[in-house]
Motif scaffolding. Structure first.
Motif, PDB file in Angstrom:
ATOM      1  N   LEU A  96      -2.477  16.309   0.337  1.00 42.48           N
ATOM      2  CA  LEU A  96      -3.336  16.027  -0.815  1.00 42.48           C
ATOM      3  C   LEU A  96      -4.813  16.333  -0.544  1.00 42.48           C
ATOM      4  O   LEU A  96      -5.453  17.060  -1.308  1.00 42.48           O
ATOM      5  CB  LEU A  96      -3.174  14.573  -1.263  1.00 42.48           C
ATOM      6  CG  LEU A  96      -3.990  14.200  -2.516  1.00 42.48           C
ATOM      7  CD1 LEU A  96      -3.420  14.903  -3.729  1.00 42.48           C
ATOM      8  CD2 LEU A  96      -4.006  12.709  -2.714  1.00 42.48           C
ATOM      9  N   VAL A  97      -5.368  15.781   0.511  1.00 45.06           N
ATOM     10  CA  VAL A  97      -6.800  15.960   0.777  1.00 45.06           C
ATOM     11  C   VAL A  97      -7.143  17.425   1.042  1.00 45.06           C
ATOM     12  O   VAL A  97      -8.097  17.947   0.450  1.00 45.06           O
ATOM     13  CB  VAL A  97      -7.258  15.041   1.929  1.00 45.06           C
ATOM     14  CG1 VAL A  97      -8.692  15.324   2.306  1.00 45.06           C
ATOM     15  CG2 VAL A  97      -7.088  13.578   1.544  1.00 45.06           C
ATOM     16  N   PRO A  98      -6.396  18.140   1.898  1.00 46.63           N
ATOM     17  CA  PRO A  98      -6.737  19.552   2.091  1.00 46.63           C
ATOM     18  C   PRO A  98      -6.642  20.381   0.812  1.00 46.63           C
ATOM     19  O   PRO A  98      -7.462  21.268   0.582  1.00 46.63           O
ATOM     20  CB  PRO A  98      -5.729  20.041   3.131  1.00 46.63           C
ATOM     21  CG  PRO A  98      -5.262  18.831   3.831  1.00 46.63           C
ATOM     22  CD  PRO A  98      -5.354  17.713   2.843  1.00 46.63           C
ATOM     23  N   PHE A 154      -9.353  23.384  -3.516  1.00 43.40           N
ATOM     24  CA  PHE A 154      -9.625  23.718  -4.913  1.00 43.40           C
ATOM     25  C   PHE A 154     -11.129  23.662  -5.207  1.00 43.40           C
ATOM     26  O   PHE A 154     -11.688  24.573  -5.825  1.00 43.40           O
ATOM     27  CB  PHE A 154      -8.883  22.775  -5.871  1.00 43.40           C
ATOM     28  CG  PHE A 154      -7.529  23.253  -6.279  1.00 43.40           C
ATOM     29  CD1 PHE A 154      -7.379  24.349  -7.112  1.00 43.40           C
ATOM     30  CD2 PHE A 154      -6.387  22.596  -5.844  1.00 43.40           C
ATOM     31  CE1 PHE A 154      -6.139  24.789  -7.505  1.00 43.40           C
ATOM     32  CE2 PHE A 154      -5.135  23.022  -6.227  1.00 43.40           C
ATOM     33  CZ  PHE A 154      -5.004  24.122  -7.052  1.00 43.40           C
ATOM     34  N   MET A 155     -11.781  22.587  -4.767  1.00 46.87           N
ATOM     35  CA  MET A 155     -13.208  22.450  -5.056  1.00 46.87           C
ATOM     36  C   MET A 155     -14.035  23.509  -4.330  1.00 46.87           C
ATOM     37  O   MET A 155     -14.974  24.078  -4.904  1.00 46.87           O
ATOM     38  CB  MET A 155     -13.669  21.040  -4.696  1.00 46.87           C
ATOM     39  CG  MET A 155     -13.127  19.992  -5.645  1.00 46.87           C
ATOM     40  SD  MET A 155     -13.807  18.349  -5.416  1.00 46.87           S
ATOM     41  CE  MET A 155     -13.002  17.827  -3.926  1.00 46.87           C
ATOM     42  N   THR A 162       0.832  -1.204   0.000  1.00 47.66           N
ATOM     43  CA  THR A 162       0.000   0.000   0.000  1.00 47.66           C
ATOM     44  C   THR A 162       0.862   1.247   0.000  1.00 47.66           C
ATOM     45  O   THR A 162       1.973   1.274   0.518  1.00 47.66           O
ATOM     46  CB  THR A 162      -0.925   0.031   1.233  1.00 47.66           C
ATOM     47  OG1 THR A 162      -0.135  -0.009   2.409  1.00 47.66           O
ATOM     48  CG2 THR A 162      -1.902  -1.111   1.205  1.00 47.66           C
ATOM     49  N   LYS A 163       0.313   2.272  -0.601  1.00 49.13           N
ATOM     50  CA  LYS A 163       0.982   3.562  -0.639  1.00 49.13           C
ATOM     51  C   LYS A 163       0.211   4.519   0.263  1.00 49.13           C
ATOM     52  O   LYS A 163      -1.011   4.494   0.299  1.00 49.13           O
ATOM     53  CB  LYS A 163       1.006   4.128  -2.052  1.00 49.13           C
ATOM     54  CG  LYS A 163       1.779   3.308  -3.035  1.00 49.13           C
ATOM     55  CD  LYS A 163       1.710   3.942  -4.409  1.00 49.13           C
ATOM     56  CE  LYS A 163       2.430   3.101  -5.437  1.00 49.13           C
ATOM     57  NZ  LYS A 163       2.317   3.674  -6.778  1.00 49.13           N
ATOM     58  N   ALA A 164       0.920   5.374   0.922  1.00 50.88           N
ATOM     59  CA  ALA A 164       0.284   6.362   1.780  1.00 50.88           C
ATOM     60  C   ALA A 164       0.128   7.668   1.005  1.00 50.88           C
ATOM     61  O   ALA A 164       0.948   8.016   0.163  1.00 50.88           O
ATOM     62  CB  ALA A 164       1.121   6.597   3.028  1.00 50.88           C
ATOM     63  N   ASN A 165      -0.948   8.360   1.285  1.00 52.58           N
ATOM     64  CA  ASN A 165      -1.161   9.662   0.668  1.00 52.58           C
ATOM     65  C   ASN A 165      -0.254  10.688   1.323  1.00 52.58           C
ATOM     66  O   ASN A 165      -0.004  10.615   2.520  1.00 52.58           O
ATOM     67  CB  ASN A 165      -2.604  10.128   0.892  1.00 52.58           C
ATOM     68  CG  ASN A 165      -3.588   9.333   0.102  1.00 52.58           C
ATOM     69  OD1 ASN A 165      -3.317   8.944  -1.011  1.00 52.58           O
ATOM     70  ND2 ASN A 165      -4.746   9.092   0.684  1.00 52.58           N
ATOM     71  N   MET A 206      -7.513  15.797  -8.792  1.00 56.39           N
ATOM     72  CA  MET A 206      -6.602  15.430  -7.706  1.00 56.39           C
ATOM     73  C   MET A 206      -7.158  14.282  -6.873  1.00 56.39           C
ATOM     74  O   MET A 206      -6.389  13.535  -6.282  1.00 56.39           O
ATOM     75  CB  MET A 206      -6.333  16.651  -6.813  1.00 56.39           C
ATOM     76  CG  MET A 206      -5.446  17.692  -7.458  1.00 56.39           C
ATOM     77  SD  MET A 206      -5.150  19.083  -6.379  1.00 56.39           S
ATOM     78  CE  MET A 206      -4.085  18.337  -5.155  1.00 56.39           C
ATOM     79  N   THR A 207      -8.487  14.121  -6.842  1.00 56.87           N
ATOM     80  CA  THR A 207      -9.056  13.025  -6.059  1.00 56.87           C
ATOM     81  C   THR A 207      -8.669  11.660  -6.655  1.00 56.87           C
ATOM     82  O   THR A 207      -8.691  10.667  -5.950  1.00 56.87           O
ATOM     83  CB  THR A 207     -10.589  13.107  -5.985  1.00 56.87           C
ATOM     84  OG1 THR A 207     -11.148  13.014  -7.292  1.00 56.87           O
ATOM     85  CG2 THR A 207     -11.049  14.374  -5.314  1.00 56.87           C
ATOM     86  N   MET A 208      -8.305  11.640  -7.918  1.00 63.54           N
ATOM     87  CA  MET A 208      -7.906  10.368  -8.531  1.00 63.54           C
ATOM     88  C   MET A 208      -6.582   9.841  -7.972  1.00 63.54           C
ATOM     89  O   MET A 208      -6.303   8.658  -8.059  1.00 63.54           O
ATOM     90  CB  MET A 208      -7.826  10.502 -10.037  1.00 63.54           C
ATOM     91  CG  MET A 208      -9.190  10.547 -10.689  1.00 63.54           C
ATOM     92  SD  MET A 208      -9.087  10.361 -12.437  1.00 63.54           S
ATOM     93  CE  MET A 208      -9.088  12.054 -12.967  1.00 63.54           C
ATOM     94  N   ALA A 209      -5.770  10.714  -7.391  1.00 62.39           N
ATOM     95  CA  ALA A 209      -4.517  10.285  -6.791  1.00 62.39           C
ATOM     96  C   ALA A 209      -4.706   9.845  -5.346  1.00 62.39           C
ATOM     97  O   ALA A 209      -3.778   9.337  -4.713  1.00 62.39           O
ATOM     98  CB  ALA A 209      -3.510  11.433  -6.845  1.00 62.39           C
ATOM     99  N   TRP A 210      -5.903   9.998  -4.830  1.00 60.57           N
ATOM    100  CA  TRP A 210      -6.182   9.678  -3.424  1.00 60.57           C
ATOM    101  C   TRP A 210      -6.321   8.178  -3.260  1.00 60.57           C
ATOM    102  O   TRP A 210      -7.070   7.516  -3.966  1.00 60.57           O
ATOM    103  CB  TRP A 210      -7.463  10.393  -3.011  1.00 60.57           C
ATOM    104  CG  TRP A 210      -7.817  10.310  -1.567  1.00 60.57           C
ATOM    105  CD1 TRP A 210      -6.990  10.115  -0.527  1.00 60.57           C
ATOM    106  CD2 TRP A 210      -9.136  10.430  -1.039  1.00 60.57           C
ATOM    107  NE1 TRP A 210      -7.697  10.115   0.626  1.00 60.57           N
ATOM    108  CE2 TRP A 210      -9.012  10.313   0.349  1.00 60.57           C
ATOM    109  CE3 TRP A 210     -10.392  10.633  -1.593  1.00 60.57           C
ATOM    110  CZ2 TRP A 210     -10.110  10.389   1.174  1.00 60.57           C
ATOM    111  CZ3 TRP A 210     -11.465  10.715  -0.754  1.00 60.57           C
ATOM    112  CH2 TRP A 210     -11.326  10.595   0.620  1.00 60.57           C
TER     113      TRP A 210
END
Length: 147
Positions: free
Chosen positions: A95-97, A102-103, A88-91, A142-146
């Motif tokens: 990223l989330v903030p 942006f949205m 697994t990769k960690a975010n 950017m949510t696609m990288a989450w």
């Protein structure tokens, strides 16, 4: 055909030494707990006794066949979980903030434009909506990288 004597049900018996040892350790832990309770010790149980109980492992030869299968299944499940965690990769924490910002900024930009058509940037007219939509799309991309 030779009649074989029925063997004792080995799945119902466990080596007496294993039982005696586990009873001995459990008794020591109980005695230590009683001593700790009576002494009103803040530490509770002695850690060496707790670690001895937690680290005690049974030999697969000393347990019933059913317990041996359960132990093998548990080891396999633990191995699978460990392998899946390794992959697994960690975010990144930012990223989330950032994509939420942006949205939200894009939404606020569009609402401000609809309420007052001269703002947020006066003179560009409906391009304010294009800017708002661009900000929202960047956030969604950017949510696609989450993970």
């Amino acid at each position: 055909m030779v009649d074989e004597a029925p063997e004792a049900d080995s799945s119902a018996t466990i080596d007496a030494d294993v039982i005696a040892e586990s009873d001995k350790v459990a008794k020591e832990v109980d005695e230590a707990a009683d001593a700790a309770d009576s002494a009103d010790d803040a530490d509770g149980l002695p850690m060496d006794k707790v670690e001895a109980v937690l680290n005690a492992s049974l030999d697969s030869n000393d347990v019933t066949p059913q317990m041996a299968r359960v132990m093998r299944r548990q080891e396999e499940n633990s191995r699978r979980v460990e392998e899946s965690i390794k992959g697994t990769k960690a975010n990144p924490k930012w990223l989330v903030p950032v994509f939420c910002a942006f949205m939200i900024v894009g939404l606020i930009w569009a609402v401000v434009y609809y309420i007052q058509p001269n703002y947020p940037i006066p003179g560009i007219g409906a391009w304010n909506l294009a800017i708002a939509l661009t900000l929202i799309i960047i956030g969604f991309l950017m949510t696609m990288a989450w993970h």
